[in-house]
Design an enzyme around this catalytic site. Sequence first.
Site, PDB file in Angstrom:
ATOM      1  N   ASP A 165      -3.924  -1.509  -8.039  1.00 26.85           N
ATOM      2  CA  ASP A 165      -3.302  -0.464  -7.168  1.00 26.85           C
ATOM      3  C   ASP A 165      -2.220  -1.148  -6.301  1.00 26.85           C
ATOM      4  O   ASP A 165      -1.920  -2.241  -6.683  1.00 26.85           O
ATOM      5  CB  ASP A 165      -4.319   0.062  -5.935  1.00 26.85           C
ATOM      6  N   GLU A 199      -4.704   8.274   2.850  1.00 29.30           N
ATOM      7  CA  GLU A 199      -5.398   7.057   2.766  1.00 29.30           C
ATOM      8  C   GLU A 199      -5.763   6.631   4.135  1.00 29.30           C
ATOM      9  O   GLU A 199      -6.375   7.774   4.733  1.00 29.30           O
ATOM     10  CB  GLU A 199      -4.428   6.023   2.080  1.00 29.30           C
TER      11      GLU A 199
END
Length: 611
Positions: free
Chosen positions: A294, A499
């Site tokens: 990521d 997020e």
Amino acid sequence: MTDTKEVTIMDCLYKNHNEGVEDRIQDLLQRMTVEEKIGQMTQIHRAVSSAAVIKDFFIGSVCNSAGKAGNKDVMSEDWAEMIDGFQTAALETRLAIPIIYGLDAVHGNNKFYGTTIFPHNIGLGATRDCDLARRIGSATALEVRACGAHWVFAPCVAVCKDPRWGRCLESYSEDTDVVCNMTSIVSGLQGTPPEGHPAGYPFLAGRNNVVACAKHFVGDGGTEMGKNEGDTVASYEDLERIHMAPYLKCLAQGVSAVMPSYSRWNGRKLHGDRFLLSEILKDKLGFKGCLVSDWSGIDKMGEPRGSNYRECVEAAINAGIDMVMVPYKYEKFIDELTSLVQSGDIPMSRIDDSVERILRLKFTAGLFENPFSDRSFLKFVGCKEHREIAREAVRKSLVLLKNGKNSEKPFLPLDRNVKRVLVAGTHADDLGFQCGGWSKTWQGESGPITIGTTVLDAVKAIVGAETEVFYEKVPSEETLSNKDFSYAIVVVGEPPYAESKGDDPEPSIHFDGAEVVRMVAEKIPTVAILMTGRPVVLEPTMLEKVEALVAAWLPGTEGSGITDVVFGDYDFTGTLPMSWFRETEQLPMNAEADGYDPLFPLGFGLKYEKE
């Protein structure tokens, strides 16, 4: 070292598309230097990318962020030109290995102006429609191809167990079976592999498709208290049964890439978990594609962030990560990885395994044959056919939670030929709020961020010629005292987020939306439409006073899908993808547990037609 001209003249097996992929990989791999191999393992941000950087460091992949607030509109055609420029540089390197360009396209090609933005995954989970998910994948692939990119960091196949999680909107459901069903989007993005295609081996049908990436492996939706990047405390058996099952469905469809999670499993960071990444995903499950970190995933392994960088690189690569989304400090990464190989701390066999997987990704994607963008795809950006799919998705995602204070006297569908209608609420005429996070920018933003139809636009379009539509975001006392309104449509919800910024210990309606609904509903018969990325706290007084309540999730650009249903052209078919809690003290909820007592249970959804 062989010079460029000599390699071009040589009869290189890897350049022959008639040869088998595995033979091409081995032929190319044995020609590569350590520097070229490590370059292939490096993914950098477009802002630090240039022809010189790509050529000097043999960069394997370029990506972009989801966008920052204040950014100007990004056009697909401009991106295609930029990516082609990077590709030209890659093809001028000694072995002419093309770059693969990746981006986040999590509900359509959401960064770009004029694209079709589909409902977020939470809404798609409410549809339970796997064919719809596949068609959304196909449409998204065409719009991504238009901007020149080859690879999307999607789908997110998290099983969200707690709506306090800021990425709940990216999860199809709390129910593993629903998430498994919706992984059909992989076959839309990449194309459907032929019968007999080996599970775990990358597949891409052709130029109409893009490389997909299942994320975030594994357990990202099960963290304690729904904390983003937190810790999932679970036995291996539960991890496998609840959170790993959707990955098996993705592997069966030939998903080409997998991205590990920032989160931890029983205290162990996934980016460095060799047992899960290599022994389970690669060895046991047979994944032959590329494991990509990521964003800044290696930096985040260090505590504090960025510390012990060398040890983190060593841990991540030895755990099984093949390509690292650096994304900025590529020289530091390349230096450390090179040093670790030279010292023997990372074996050459591990580097070769990574590069084989990256080359497999590129060969199966057809990049050696078709490295450049195709401008003929621009006609698909925001096209009528794709907007119709999105509108269908909105219709099917809507969940009717209440219809009439008396069940014998339903309030919906609305009459489109009344004298006067009030439309109100923060989300009634705000396309940015309607799309949510990951729309134009990472966190999303308010206002006319792209081309689309708000609920207010849609109401005006569907009512009769004699009907007056009056809009006021927060109606005044004077407006509410007017007796001419037949009914009110009040649209409220959450602000956009993504997020960790979406983590919320008490998910709720923002901007005093519940108070606006209550205030209007006391004076005018009201349908409240909620635009949220998850179930939120519903105040009993608000719930009691409204005539009807609809969960619309984060529907994207096609607001007409809402009016299609509330005005009765279509029935409600959506059912809750998550349990709707009464109060946050109940979280996390488990539909199979004794004492399960939600406000609305998993799978709840009313219809016009009584079954």
